[in-house]
Design an enzyme around this catalytic site. Structure first.
Site, PDB file in Angstrom:
ATOM      1  N   GLU A 106      41.135  45.327  43.592  1.00 35.46           N
ATOM      2  CA  GLU A 106      42.395  46.037  43.311  1.00 35.46           C
ATOM      3  C   GLU A 106      42.248  47.263  42.395  1.00 35.46           C
ATOM      4  O   GLU A 106      42.954  47.385  41.392  1.00 35.46           O
ATOM      5  CB  GLU A 106      43.423  45.047  42.746  1.00 35.46           C
TER       6      GLU A 106
ATOM      7  N   GLU B  26      43.048  36.850  51.634  1.00 35.46           N
ATOM      8  CA  GLU B  26      44.022  36.073  50.853  1.00 35.46           C
ATOM      9  C   GLU B  26      45.286  35.916  51.689  1.00 35.46           C
ATOM     10  O   GLU B  26      46.342  36.431  51.343  1.00 35.46           O
ATOM     11  CB  GLU B  26      44.332  36.771  49.520  1.00 35.46           C
TER      12      GLU B  26
HETATM   13  O1  9MR Z   1      46.567  32.775  43.062  1.00 35.26           O
HETATM   14  C1  9MR Z   1      46.167  33.263  41.793  1.00 35.26           C
HETATM   15  C2  9MR Z   1      47.060  32.694  40.699  1.00 35.26           C
HETATM   16  O2  9MR Z   1      46.904  31.291  40.592  1.00 35.26           O
HETATM   17  C3  9MR Z   1      46.727  33.355  39.370  1.00 35.26           C
HETATM   18  O3  9MR Z   1      47.670  32.942  38.389  1.00 35.26           O
HETATM   19  C4  9MR Z   1      46.745  34.865  39.508  1.00 35.26           C
HETATM   20  C5  9MR Z   1      46.251  35.528  38.253  1.00 35.26           C
HETATM   21  O4  9MR Z   1      44.930  35.221  38.007  1.00 35.26           O
HETATM   22  O5  9MR Z   1      45.903  35.287  40.553  1.00 35.26           O
HETATM   23  C6  9MR Z   1      46.254  34.775  41.809  1.00 35.26           C
HETATM   24  O6  9MR Z   1      45.353  35.259  42.788  1.00 35.26           O
HETATM   25  C7  9MR Z   1      45.363  36.683  42.986  1.00 35.26           C
HETATM   26  C8  9MR Z   1      43.964  37.087  43.370  1.00 35.26           C
HETATM   27  O7  9MR Z   1      43.056  36.674  42.388  1.00 35.26           O
HETATM   28  C9  9MR Z   1      43.858  38.588  43.567  1.00 35.26           C
HETATM   29  N1  9MR Z   1      44.837  39.053  44.518  1.00 35.26           N
HETATM   30  C10 9MR Z   1      46.222  38.637  44.266  1.00 35.26           C
HETATM   31  C11 9MR Z   1      46.269  37.112  44.140  1.00 35.26           C
HETATM   32  C12 9MR Z   1      47.701  36.646  43.979  1.00 35.26           C
HETATM   33  O8  9MR Z   1      48.196  37.114  42.760  1.00 35.26           O
END
Ligand code: 9MR
Length: 377
Positions: free
Chosen positions: A161, A265
């Protein structure tokens, strides 16, 4: 052929009559077998699943998935919370689980603007770190973490990102302090730490033309420096209607010219929302309001069918581009696990995945199976 017909018929019954049929079907269906010659198929595992505390989820993982991703446990703040403290236990368990089930094991994510401890960007006096110090920390982190799992984690989201939705560089602390070198150093170091691992750039909303162009520019500029970027991960945080199949397709085709394409994802949000939000900016949140938590007593059949159709359409597209796509990963195993229960509004009941809260396949799973069998026949 005969078997196909039985499956299609059973799938219709399931879609119409619900979950009794689904239990039997689940036993004979395996997504990883269906997509064996096409791409890896998998899910992100949470801490409980990775550490053996959710045996029902593990049964699904074993039966259906040929790849796993770590939802949170390899993020910087989880694995490297203090300058000299590394918390490898959950990640070790995660890697062991993937080996046990002979899966393609993904690492996520070495460099991100979120979930990175404050100290990374500060000097000893609590002032902003200078570029050299920040890059040194990045190098040490990547060498330690990717180095530990050398030959075991098969592919890494090296940078996650880095772009805004308009395709410009996100003004993260990484970028503000180190400029483009934060990217180059990350890929160079990851390759050094594990020369054989696949190295990815991963982002959301990559179906948007401006962001797609930004990602192409970013990856091309790294590759032009001789750095290895094996592929681009399109996070599939999508809705029931948007993006269109055509928008997704245009990005798959464009990215395939630079390397492998992965849908990293995947989840389909079926809940209403106070904004036209798209993507996955975890800072873009709203206060809880019951009027946006509309399916607390279960997903109405009509929406369930829409979700199934959406998944069928998406997988028909993935199957069409199986020569370009190497992996499709759901962001969670069951609906209960999904981050979408807490984003963009905390505490809702969400239904974005293909297994329900009772670990049962939803009509979407059979819709995917039917759609792909149709394509194959
Ligand atoms: O699913 C993840 C959630 O449990 C966490 O709280 C969050 C922050 O670390 O990240 C979420 O996963 C993200 C991923 O790492 C990167 N792309 C967006 C995802 C959804 O927020």
């Amino acid at each position: 052929m005969r078997k196909n017909r039985i499956l299609v018929a059973a799938g219709v019954a399931l879609a119409t009559f619900g979950s009794v049929a689904s239990t039997n079907l689940a036993e004979e269906t395996s997504l990883k077998k269906i997509f064996k010659d096409d791409f890896y198929i998998g899910a992100a595992l949470n801490h409980r699943q990775a550490t053996g505390q959710d045996p029902k989820a593990e049964a699904i993982i074993a039966q259906h998935f040929s790849t796993i991703s770590p939802e949170n446990l390899l993020k910087w703040e989880s694995v490297h919370p203090q300058p000299t403290t590394f918390n490898y236990k959950p990640a070790d368990a995660y890697v062991a689980l993937g080996k046990k089930h002979k899966q393609f094991i993904v690492g996520h994510a070495l460099v991100w603007h979120q979930q990175t401890p404050k100290w990374v960007f500060e000097d000893e006096a609590g002032q902003p770190a200078i570029k050299e110090q920040l890059l040194k920390r990045q190098t040490e982190h990547i060498m330690a973490v990717a180095g530990r799992y050398k030959g075991q984690i098969n592919g890494w989201d090296v940078v996650n990102e880095a772009l805004n939705d308009d395709g410009t560089m996100r003004q993260s602390k990484w970028y503000k302090i180190a400029g483009d070198d934060f990217l180059a150093n990350a890929y160079q170091t990851a390759q050094k730490a594990d020369p054989k691992a696949e190295l990815y750039y991963n982002d959301y909303n990559l179906w948007k033309p401006a962001k797609r162009d930004g990602a192409i520019k970013l990856v091309k500029s790294l590759q032009a420096k001789g750095l290895k970027v094996t592929g681009i991960g399109m996070q599939g945080h999508w809705g029931l209607e948007s993006p269109s199949i055509q928008q997704i397709e245009e990005s798959i085709v464009a990215f395939s010219k630079l390397g492998n394409v992965m849908i990293t994802e995947l989840d389909i949000d079926v809940l209403p929302n106070p904004s036209n939000r798209a993507g996955a900016d975890i800072d873009a949140t709203f206060e809880f309001d019951q009027k946006y938590n509309v399916y607390t007593n279960g997903l109405p059949n009509e929406v369930q069918q829409k979700l199934a159709k959406r998944y069928a359409d998406i997988f028909t597209l993935f199957h069409k581009h199986r020569d370009k796509i190497t992996r499709v990963t759901f962001w969670g195993v069951t609906d209960a696990d999904s981050w979408l229960n807490d984003w963009p509004i905390k505490g809702r009941t969400s239904y974005p995945l293909i297994f329900d809260r009772n670990y049962q396949p939803k009509p979407a799973l059979q819709a995917i199976v039917q759609a792909v069998k149709k394509e194959k026949s």
